[in-house]
Design an enzyme around this catalytic site. Structure first.
Site, PDB file in Angstrom:
ATOM      1  N   TRP A  35       0.596  -1.280   0.027  1.00 56.51           N
ATOM      2  CA  TRP A  35       0.114   0.013   0.099  1.00 56.51           C
ATOM      3  C   TRP A  35       1.123   1.378   0.021  1.00 56.51           C
ATOM      4  CZ3 TRP A  35      -1.877   2.773   4.605  1.00 56.51           C
ATOM      5  CH2 TRP A  35      -2.994   3.699   4.404  1.00 56.51           C
ATOM      6  N   ASP A  85       0.764  -5.161  10.066  1.00 53.42           N
ATOM      7  CA  ASP A  85      -0.445  -3.806   9.611  1.00 53.42           C
ATOM      8  C   ASP A  85      -1.722  -4.809   9.037  1.00 53.42           C
ATOM      9  OD1 ASP A  85      -1.829  -1.629   9.115  1.00 53.42           O
ATOM     10  OD2 ASP A  85      -1.195  -1.439   7.024  1.00 53.42           O
ATOM     11  N   LYS A 124     -12.639  -0.729   7.403  1.00 56.42           N
ATOM     12  CA  LYS A 124     -13.422  -1.903   6.486  1.00 56.42           C
ATOM     13  C   LYS A 124     -14.366  -2.688   7.384  1.00 56.42           C
ATOM     14  CE  LYS A 124      -9.826  -0.100   4.146  1.00 56.42           C
ATOM     15  NZ  LYS A 124      -9.757   0.622   3.131  1.00 56.42           N
TER      16      LYS A 124
HETATM   17  N1  PMP Z   1      -3.217  -0.342   5.956  1.00 57.94           N
HETATM   18  C1  PMP Z   1      -3.678  -0.961   4.933  1.00 57.94           C
HETATM   19  C2  PMP Z   1      -2.876  -2.255   4.246  1.00 57.94           C
HETATM   20  C3  PMP Z   1      -4.492  -0.440   4.238  1.00 57.94           C
HETATM   21  O1  PMP Z   1      -5.191  -0.911   3.003  1.00 57.94           O
HETATM   22  C4  PMP Z   1      -5.252   0.712   4.732  1.00 57.94           C
HETATM   23  C5  PMP Z   1      -6.329   1.359   4.097  1.00 57.94           C
HETATM   24  N2  PMP Z   1      -6.395   1.281   2.684  1.00 57.94           N
HETATM   25  C6  PMP Z   1      -4.763   1.071   5.921  1.00 57.94           C
HETATM   26  C7  PMP Z   1      -3.609   0.587   6.462  1.00 57.94           C
HETATM   27  C8  PMP Z   1      -5.457   2.499   6.641  1.00 57.94           C
HETATM   28  O2  PMP Z   1      -6.370   2.340   7.220  1.00 57.94           O
HETATM   29  P1  PMP Z   1      -7.306   3.615   7.518  1.00 57.94           P
HETATM   30  O3  PMP Z   1      -8.175   3.856   6.298  1.00 57.94           O
HETATM   31  O4  PMP Z   1      -8.064   3.075   8.804  1.00 57.94           O
HETATM   32  O5  PMP Z   1      -6.351   4.616   7.981  1.00 57.94           O
END
Ligand code: PMP
Length: 398
Positions: free
Chosen positions: A130, A211, A246
């Site tokens: 990401w 994460d 999510k």
């Molecule tokens: N880590 C990963 C792997 C994600 O895909 C995301 C969200 N796209 C996040 C962290 C961040 O999460 P949040 O939207 O709650 O900040």
């Protein structure tokens, strides 16, 4: 005065969302951003969340600042979800957890902590990962490198290469791992592979930073936390950032957590103190509304059970969309292998489309996915899946 300020090119994923909104194509489909839409293409409010919201709204309560670490019930909710309700480390007080501003906030506080207390450490992220992982750690002045992960040619994981790479790292280097539903590839390690990774982590004294943003969307709440619990069982120090964006469908409320597993109670206290200090100097304390929803849903047995069922329903709908997409594509292009679609987990599928093919989908069909070919499968539904599959087959054939 401000002429010398660089223009911001925008975020590639959030920018896609804006482009999609401006598109007048009546058949447009948004498969860009990682958001779960239901069968009707609507962002759901979970029933368990509705109940929690009713409790919060009646009576409407004053809004004091929360503690720097957030609500105790939010923190407890993170801990029990990640480590298991009856985990011995929780009874022993060996986990420092703070509630954070989404998973992103958890990563930021974690990155700051690593920069401050492990200044020699480099952070290694999967190739690919990401995009914000890199931005967040670099933004905290932590040097970021990449470890081999995705094998594009075979739609698989470069496991041996990854392990060989980890063997070259130094004590206290950080490796950022996705315990389930890898973003962006959807390709996860098996439990046996996790065991091997964690043995290397232990032998080389690396710092695992896990994460987890999609717990419950892979197999189930417990299996998705396998790597986390195995690391604990092996007595490893561990950072875990988690997001409720999510799995509680609470994207804009910005709810998540950062947990650090420590060897002793004294170290846990020290780490907890420094996490609080880090929060204080960045944003002081987290927002209260989302935290209250998390607190209620995670700590009310009935609501919690209802929540898990609602997450599994989202998970199952995504899996059904994967099967359907695979079968239509196989029928259209019989000489090509689409097994990867159902081997991948979570919201995303790395489709292997070229940037040109992704662009054609956008321009000719109004179908939006990330240029690296990541598709958010959770944007598919029975009304748009044939359209998407046919369009994909079209651009793949040419
Ligand atoms: N880590 C990963 C792997 C994600 O895909 C995301 C969200 N796209 C996040 C962290 C961040 O999460 P949040 O939207 O709650 O900040």
């Amino acid at each position: 005065m401000f002429e010398r300020i660089d223009y911001y090119a925008g975020d590639p994923i959030l920018g896609l969302m804006e482009k999609y909104s401006a598109d007048s194509n009546p058949n447009k489909v948004n498969l860009g951003i990682g958001i779960y839409y239901d069968e009707n293409g609507v962002l759901p409010v979970l029933d368990c969340v509705k109940t929690a919201e009713e409790r919060i709204a009646d009576p409407i309560a004053p809004r004091p600042y929360l503690p720097m670490a957030g609500l105790p019930g939010h923190r407890k909710g993170c801990q029990e979800l990640l480590f298991g309700k009856d985990a011995q480390i929780l009874k022993d007080g060996l986990v420092a957890t703070i509630a954070t501003i989404g998973g992103s906030g958890a990563l930021k506080v974690g990155a700051e902590f690593i920069h401050d207390w492990f200044p020699q450490a480099k952070c290694y992220v999967s190739d690919p990962t990401w995009g914000n992982h890199i931005a967040i750690f670099e933004g905290s002045d932590v040097e970021v490198g990449k470890y081999p992960y995705y094998d594009k040619a075979n739609s698989s994981i470069k496991f041996d290469e990854m392990i060989a790479f980890f063997e070259t790292l130094n004590k206290n280097d950080v490796i950022l791992l996705h315990p389930c539903c890898h973003n962006p590839t959807g390709m996860d390690l098996t439990q046996a592979q996790w065991d091997t990774v964690l043995n290397v982590v232990k032998a080389r004294e690396l710092i695992p930073f896990m994460d987890i943003a999609y717990q419950g969307f892979g197999e189930d709440m417990d299996s998705d936390a396998y790597a986390i619990r195995k690391a604990v069982e092996m007595g490893l120090p561990l950072f875990v950032s988690n997001s409720f964006s999510k799995n509680l469908s609470l994207y804009g409320e910005r709810v998540g957590g950062l947990s650090v597993v420590c060897p002793t109670v004294d170290e846990t206290d020290r780490v907890f103190g420094q996490l609080n200090a880090t929060v204080r100097r960045i944003y002081s304390s987290p927002p209260s509304h989302g935290g209250r929803v998390v607190d209620i849903v995670m700590n009310d047995e009935t609501l919690h059970e209802q929540w898990v069922g609602e997450v599994y329903a989202m998970r199952d709908r995504i899996k059904a969309m994967r099967l359907k997409l695979k079968s239509v594509l196989e029928a259209k292009i019989p000489n090509r292998n689409f097994d990867y679609i159902t081997r991948q987990n979570g919201m995303f599928s790395f489709t292997g489309l070229t940037p040109e093919q992704v662009e054609r989908l956008q321009i000719e069909f109004g179908i939006y996915m990330v240029s690296n070919s990541r598709m958010c499968v959770a944007g598919l539904n029975t009304s748009n899946i044939d359209y998407v599959a046919n369009a994909m087959a079209d651009v793949l054939k040419d």
